[in-house]
Design a protein around this motif. Structure first.
Motif, PDB file in Angstrom:
ATOM      1  N   VAL A 286       0.850  -1.196   0.000  1.00  0.00           N
ATOM      2  CA  VAL A 286       0.000   0.000   0.000  1.00  0.00           C
ATOM      3  C   VAL A 286       0.885   1.245   0.000  1.00  0.00           C
ATOM      4  N   ILE A 287       0.278   2.367  -0.387  1.00  0.00           N
ATOM      5  CA  ILE A 287       0.938   3.674  -0.361  1.00  0.00           C
ATOM      6  C   ILE A 287       0.315   4.487   0.767  1.00  0.00           C
ATOM      7  N   CYS A 288       1.144   5.014   1.655  1.00  0.00           N
ATOM      8  CA  CYS A 288       0.678   5.772   2.813  1.00  0.00           C
ATOM      9  C   CYS A 288       0.550   7.249   2.417  1.00  0.00           C
ATOM     10  N   SER A 308      -3.903   1.061  -2.407  1.00  0.00           N
ATOM     11  CA  SER A 308      -3.078  -0.051  -2.875  1.00  0.00           C
ATOM     12  C   SER A 308      -2.033   0.446  -3.865  1.00  0.00           C
ATOM     13  N   ARG A 309      -1.087  -0.408  -4.191  1.00  0.00           N
ATOM     14  CA  ARG A 309       0.100   0.001  -4.945  1.00  0.00           C
ATOM     15  C   ARG A 309      -0.219   0.502  -6.349  1.00  0.00           C
ATOM     16  N   PHE A 310      -1.317   0.042  -6.919  1.00  0.00           N
ATOM     17  CA  PHE A 310      -1.660   0.470  -8.276  1.00  0.00           C
ATOM     18  C   PHE A 310      -1.969   1.961  -8.341  1.00  0.00           C
ATOM     19  N   TRP A 344       4.365  -2.276 -14.921  1.00  0.00           N
ATOM     20  CA  TRP A 344       3.266  -3.194 -14.643  1.00  0.00           C
ATOM     21  C   TRP A 344       3.023  -4.096 -15.842  1.00  0.00           C
ATOM     22  N   THR A 345       2.545  -5.322 -15.555  1.00  0.00           N
ATOM     23  CA  THR A 345       2.309  -6.331 -16.584  1.00  0.00           C
ATOM     24  C   THR A 345       0.814  -6.551 -16.751  1.00  0.00           C
ATOM     25  N   THR A 387       1.774  -7.283  -5.326  1.00  0.00           N
ATOM     26  CA  THR A 387       3.087  -7.872  -5.028  1.00  0.00           C
ATOM     27  C   THR A 387       3.878  -8.130  -6.303  1.00  0.00           C
ATOM     28  N   THR A 388       3.222  -8.721  -7.314  1.00  0.00           N
ATOM     29  CA  THR A 388       3.891  -9.023  -8.586  1.00  0.00           C
ATOM     30  C   THR A 388       3.718  -7.916  -9.617  1.00  0.00           C
TER      31      THR A 388
END
Length: 548
Positions: A286-288, A308-310, A344-345, A387-388
């Motif tokens: 996650v991004i804070c 979340s990271r996205f 990103w994939t 994560t991936t």
């Protein structure tokens, strides 16, 4: 023009015929341009004809030597090395042509250089090569066939010829350049379908359902050992927290939530950073963002919002962009363009289809918002693996609500692990037919639910990505699945080793009150907390939707 015909195969590698133009015939009064061209025709017959047209200039000594070799073969290979020089006293022209045979595969390279000056020189290098190594791999496929582009030739390419002529002299200034010969590919026609001959539409193909659902074992006692850890992703620095909540929903590109820290120092270390959370063995990134503080008498709290990271592909981390497909693309090609150079994939689970040039465009969208726009246009959602760093584009309804009875769920949840179960009904019109169409370069389709009279129409759908029947079918099916009376079940359960997070878009089976019903997961919320005594509590709450 001199015509030389050979009716027999060669017995020697060099022809005995020599043409000499330095005889009694007087040379021309004025200098002429030097030009040479060859028109070589060949076949499987015994007759070979070589045409050579030579012009020569005025000089004190003119000599032209022509050496030809020939043979009869099914496939011919030619090497030509040609040089000539022009001087005020002597001009000489020599041509050497060799023929080789038994070349099953031919590749052609052409390099040309020229220059002018006191001495003019011309070089032509022609190289023919063959592929001497061949690889053969055997691959056996099984299971249902996937759709693909099937292409065939409109007209079989026919053999031709290439003639190179040098009709003009070079300029006085030195020049160096190259002449490239390009052969355009043969014309093809492609269509989207299933290989192996005529096959009916997808609705008539029975699915091969080999999915094994995740079902926790029913036990008399469940021993819980929850664990929570939080580390900064950049340097693995440990961050102390005592509460976290995170929610994933269909129709969103990133999860949202809140995190509470144990101290102000932990909050300052985490703000603006990516955090790796491990909850009961499952990793989340996650991004804070957006810190907040609360000060009371003898009680201070420090918290922040998280995504979340996205979200790193959204504002404020990415600027807004404009896009238009300037060439013909496919659905997966456009989504790959959006994710280009982002790290990103893409994992596309939707049926791919062609999109003509200029049919799709957007303005003022970040990559995350643009990808969500493309997915929603065809009735899909984004399933993110932070994560991936993989983005999966999956159907909003993996199984149509009216077909869940025959489907195999992804997860089966028994009532022994259900801590709380609530339901809520919503009443809305039910539709069984919808019109879906594109824009300037789109298609118009009538999508109806199979086995219904198609009398209850939903609102028309217009989108610039509806450029193929497959696009209209996927979007129309999603619109019909959204209609009708729905029952939303809110279920609170545990997060265990044999019960992973139940993500949105999964088909959930619930064994409750001696019955098994199946519903599509609409949202997931994970909460974890640590009490002042050190007790850890981890739960996941699911909202699942089904037709009633």
């Amino acid at each position: 023009m001199i015509v030389i015909e050979f009716y027999r195969p060669r017995s020697r590698s060099i022809s005995p015929i020599i043409l000499d133009f330095n005889g009694t015939t007087p040379p021309p009064v004025e200098d002429k341009e030097v030009a040479a061209f060859w028109d070589i025709g060949y076949s499987n017959n015994l007759n070979f004809e070589v045409l050579a047209a030579l012009q020569y200039g005025n000089s004190g000594s003119n000599e032209t030597v022509l050496s030809l070799g020939w043979a009869n073969a099914d496939t011919l290979h030619i090497d030509v090395n040609q040089r000539w020089y022009a001087q005020p006293v002597t001009s000489e022209s020599q041509t050497s042509i060799n023929w080789f045979n038994k070349m099953p595969t031919i590749m052609y390279e052409y390099v040309q250089k020229w220059s002018t000056g006191a001495i003019e020189q011309f070089e032509t290098i022609q190289i023919w090569r063959e592929a001497s190594q061949h690889e053969t791999a055997l691959r056996i496929h099984y299971g249902p066939s996937e759709r693909a582009y099937i292409c065939y030739r409109v007209k079989h390419p026919q053999k031709g010829r290439v003639i190179v002529r040098f009709d003009n002299a070079l300029n006085a200034s030195p020049q160096i350049g190259k002449v490239k010969l390009r052969v355009s590919p043969y014309e093809k026609v492609c269509y989207w379908g299933l290989p192996g001959g005529p096959v009916r539409s997808d609705d008539d193909i029975p699915p091969i359902d080999s999915k094994i659902p995740i079902e926790p074992q029913i036990q008399r006692y469940y021993i819980m050992q929850p664990s929570i850890s939080c580390n900064r992703l950049s340097d693995d620095l440990k961050i102390l927290i005592n509460n976290i909540t995170c929610t994933w929903q269909r129709g969103q590109f990133a999860a949202t939530g809140n995190i509470k820290f144990c101290s102000r120092i932990d909050m300052e270390r985490a703000i603006g950073q990516q955090l790796k959370l491990v909850i009961n063995g499952y990793e989340f990134v996650v991004i804070c963002e957006q810190p907040s503080t609360s000060n009371r008498f003898s009680s201070n709290s420090y918290s922040a919002s998280i995504r979340s990271r996205f979200a790193e592909l959204a504002a404020p981390y990415q600027r807004e962009r404009n896009y238009v497909n300037t060439v013909d693309k496919t659905l997966a090609g456009i989504m790959a363009d959006i994710l280009e150079n982002t790290g990103w994939t893409l994992d596309n689970k939707m049926i791919d289809y062609p999109i003509p040039e200029g049919a799709f465009s957007y303005r003022g969208l970040t990559p995350a918002a643009a990808l969500l726009k493309v997915a929603s246009s065809i009735g899909a959602i984004l399933d993110i693996n932070d994560t991936t760093r993989t983005v999966s584009v999956v159907p909003e309804w993996p199984v149509n609500p009216w077909s869940t009875e025959q489907a195999t769920p992804d997860v089966i949840l028994n009532d022994a692990l259900i801590l709380e179960h609530n339901t809520r009904d919503s009443i809305q019109p039910e539709h069984n037919v919808v019109f879906v169409r594109g824009e300037q370069q789109g298609v118009a389709c009538k999508i109806k639910r199979q086995g219904t009279p198609a009398t209850d129409y939903a609102r028309d759908i217009v989108d610039n990505l509806i450029t193929d029947v497959q696009a209209a079918r996927q979007r129309g099916t999603c619109e019909l699945a959204r209609s009708g009376n729905k029952r939303t079940a809110t279920i609170r359960t545990k997060l265990k080793q044999d019960l992973p997070p139940i993500r949105p878009g999964m088909l959930l089976g619930v064994r409750f009150e001696d019955k098994l019903y199946k519903a599509t997961v609409d949202s997931l919320a994970i909460s974890a907390s640590i009490s002042n005594q050190g007790a850890i509590m981890v739960n996941q709450t699911i909202q699942a939707v089904r037709n009633v």
